[in-house]
Design a protein around this motif. Structure first.
Motif, PDB file in Angstrom:
ATOM      1  N   TYR A 136      42.471  64.675  46.380  1.00 34.28           N
ATOM      2  CA  TYR A 136      41.764  65.845  45.861  1.00 34.28           C
ATOM      3  C   TYR A 136      40.611  66.262  46.758  1.00 34.28           C
ATOM      4  O   TYR A 136      40.022  65.434  47.433  1.00 34.28           O
ATOM      5  CB  TYR A 136      41.225  65.542  44.464  1.00 34.28           C
ATOM      6  N   SER A 156      37.982  61.382  43.002  1.00 33.85           N
ATOM      7  CA  SER A 156      39.025  60.575  42.363  1.00 33.85           C
ATOM      8  C   SER A 156      40.283  60.603  43.213  1.00 33.85           C
ATOM      9  O   SER A 156      40.605  61.616  43.828  1.00 33.85           O
ATOM     10  CB  SER A 156      39.377  61.142  40.981  1.00 33.85           C
ATOM     11  N   ALA A 194      44.255  60.761  43.866  1.00 26.24           N
ATOM     12  CA  ALA A 194      45.428  61.347  43.212  1.00 26.24           C
ATOM     13  C   ALA A 194      46.334  60.219  42.711  1.00 26.24           C
ATOM     14  O   ALA A 194      46.341  59.122  43.264  1.00 26.24           O
ATOM     15  CB  ALA A 194      46.179  62.229  44.200  1.00 26.24           C
ATOM     16  N   ALA A 195      47.107  60.504  41.683  1.00 25.90           N
ATOM     17  CA  ALA A 195      48.043  59.509  41.142  1.00 25.90           C
ATOM     18  C   ALA A 195      48.997  59.016  42.225  1.00 25.90           C
ATOM     19  O   ALA A 195      49.385  57.847  42.240  1.00 25.90           O
ATOM     20  CB  ALA A 195      48.821  60.116  39.975  1.00 25.90           C
ATOM     21  N   ASP A 196      49.373  59.903  43.143  1.00 17.94           N
ATOM     22  CA  ASP A 196      50.324  59.561  44.205  1.00 17.94           C
ATOM     23  C   ASP A 196      49.633  59.221  45.522  1.00 17.94           C
ATOM     24  O   ASP A 196      50.240  59.313  46.586  1.00 17.94           O
ATOM     25  CB  ASP A 196      51.286  60.743  44.419  1.00 17.94           C
ATOM     26  N   HIS A 197      48.365  58.816  45.430  1.00 13.10           N
ATOM     27  CA  HIS A 197      47.545  58.636  46.632  1.00 13.10           C
ATOM     28  C   HIS A 197      48.220  57.804  47.717  1.00 13.10           C
ATOM     29  O   HIS A 197      48.273  58.210  48.878  1.00 13.10           O
ATOM     30  CB  HIS A 197      46.194  58.010  46.274  1.00 13.10           C
ATOM     31  N   SER A 198      48.734  56.624  47.368  1.00 12.93           N
ATOM     32  CA  SER A 198      49.239  55.733  48.424  1.00 12.93           C
ATOM     33  C   SER A 198      50.444  56.339  49.136  1.00 12.93           C
ATOM     34  O   SER A 198      50.551  56.245  50.367  1.00 12.93           O
ATOM     35  CB  SER A 198      49.557  54.340  47.874  1.00 12.93           C
ATOM     36  N   TYR A 213      49.050  70.710  43.375  1.00 16.46           N
ATOM     37  CA  TYR A 213      49.291  69.317  42.997  1.00 16.46           C
ATOM     38  C   TYR A 213      49.141  69.131  41.484  1.00 16.46           C
ATOM     39  O   TYR A 213      49.994  68.518  40.836  1.00 16.46           O
ATOM     40  CB  TYR A 213      48.338  68.391  43.757  1.00 16.46           C
ATOM     41  N   ASP A 214      48.069  69.679  40.935  1.00 17.58           N
ATOM     42  CA  ASP A 214      47.845  69.550  39.483  1.00 17.58           C
ATOM     43  C   ASP A 214      48.909  70.272  38.673  1.00 17.58           C
ATOM     44  O   ASP A 214      49.182  69.915  37.529  1.00 17.58           O
ATOM     45  CB  ASP A 214      46.441  70.053  39.101  1.00 17.58           C
ATOM     46  N   LYS A 232      54.182  67.647  43.911  1.00 16.28           N
ATOM     47  CA  LYS A 232      53.672  66.336  44.343  1.00 16.28           C
ATOM     48  C   LYS A 232      53.226  66.296  45.801  1.00 16.28           C
ATOM     49  O   LYS A 232      52.149  65.798  46.126  1.00 16.28           O
ATOM     50  CB  LYS A 232      54.762  65.296  44.110  1.00 16.28           C
TER      51      LYS A 232
END
Length: 262
Positions: free
Chosen positions: A159, A164, A166-170, A212-213, A217
């Protein structure tokens, strides 16, 4: 605003735009280069052929067309749109602060005369509204959103409006690192990859965070050459090498998306 679709049916899709910021001329050059390469190498380049056979690619070559025109005719360093509102003597808003993603909370200005003016409300700018409407309409097929900016040699993902992760950060980071390595392989150009807020600066209202939100993805922002020597005034001699190396990174991302359709 003209949108190009490279395909002939409804398939999973990638959306790419260039020229959100008017003065980032290398950005709009890249979208034109991408279309030329896609059409001329289809059938001979196996990766491009497979991509276009399996996916649609929507390309918006000049997002901020009025601003871009203004940089050619009046002010080379203009960034914003050219909208006019009664009661203000200042023109335009920053289209990359005008999306409804943490709108106007950080890294944006509520002053209409500022270069980072967030607009009078989210999607107040017709260019932003049209793109957001298109992405919302096609949300079910859109798997990736790629937006091309300059300059800084960065490959960013959400983001930017928050620190914070992102849920898919890795996964997003792994793909960004791979794409940066692919780009570097041609001329040795070094890119830094990471989430927007931590890698460049916190900024709300960006198109990548918004997409993304919404559920797209694979959402990436490129900041193309250079790191400040020429900045927005990148010399013509660097157009071709910049486009060639960036193509490798975009193809890397596209190949990953293609193999990981969700």
């Amino acid at each position: 605003t003209h949108l190009m679709k490279l395909s002939d049916s409804t398939k999973p899709a990638i959306f790419m735009d260039c020229g959100i910021h008017a003065r980032e001329w290398i950005s709009t050059a890249f979208c034109q280069w991408f279309v030329k390469e896609a059409l001329s190498t289809y059938g001979s380049d196996s990766q491009m052929t497979s991509l276009l056979d399996q996916m649609d690619v929507f390309v918006l070559p000049v997002f901020n067309i009025d601003g871009y025109d203004f940089t050619h005719k009046s002010n080379r360093m203009w960034r914003k749109t050219r909208s006019k509102r009664s009661g203000s003597s200042c023109y335009g808003a920053d289209p990359n602060r005008n999306f409804n993603a943490g709108w106007c909370t950080v890294g944006a200005s509520s002053n209409p005369c500022s270069d980072t003016f967030c607009g009078h409300q989210p999607e107040s700018e017709i260019e932003v509204k049209n793109v957001a409407d298109f992405i919302r309409r096609n949300k079910s097929i859109l798997k990736a959103y790629i937006t091309i900016h300059s300059y800084s040699q960065l490959l960013l993902f959400p983001y930017s409006y928050s620190f914070s992760l992102a849920a898919d950060h890795s996964e997003l980071l792994k793909v960004a690192d791979g794409a940066s390595a692919a780009l570097r392989s041609l001329y040795g150009t070094r890119y830094t990859s990471g989430p927007g807020a931590a890698t460049i600066y916190p900024a709300a209202g960006g198109s990548d965070d918004w997409a993304y939100d919404l559920g797209v993805k694979y959402s990436y922002t490129f900041e193309l050459r250079d790191t400040g020597r020429y900045g927005f005034l990148l010399p013509e001699s660097q157009i071709e090498p910049t486009c060639e190396e960036t193509m490798l990174a975009v193809k890397y991302i596209a190949a990953h998306v293609q193999k990981n359709l969700y």
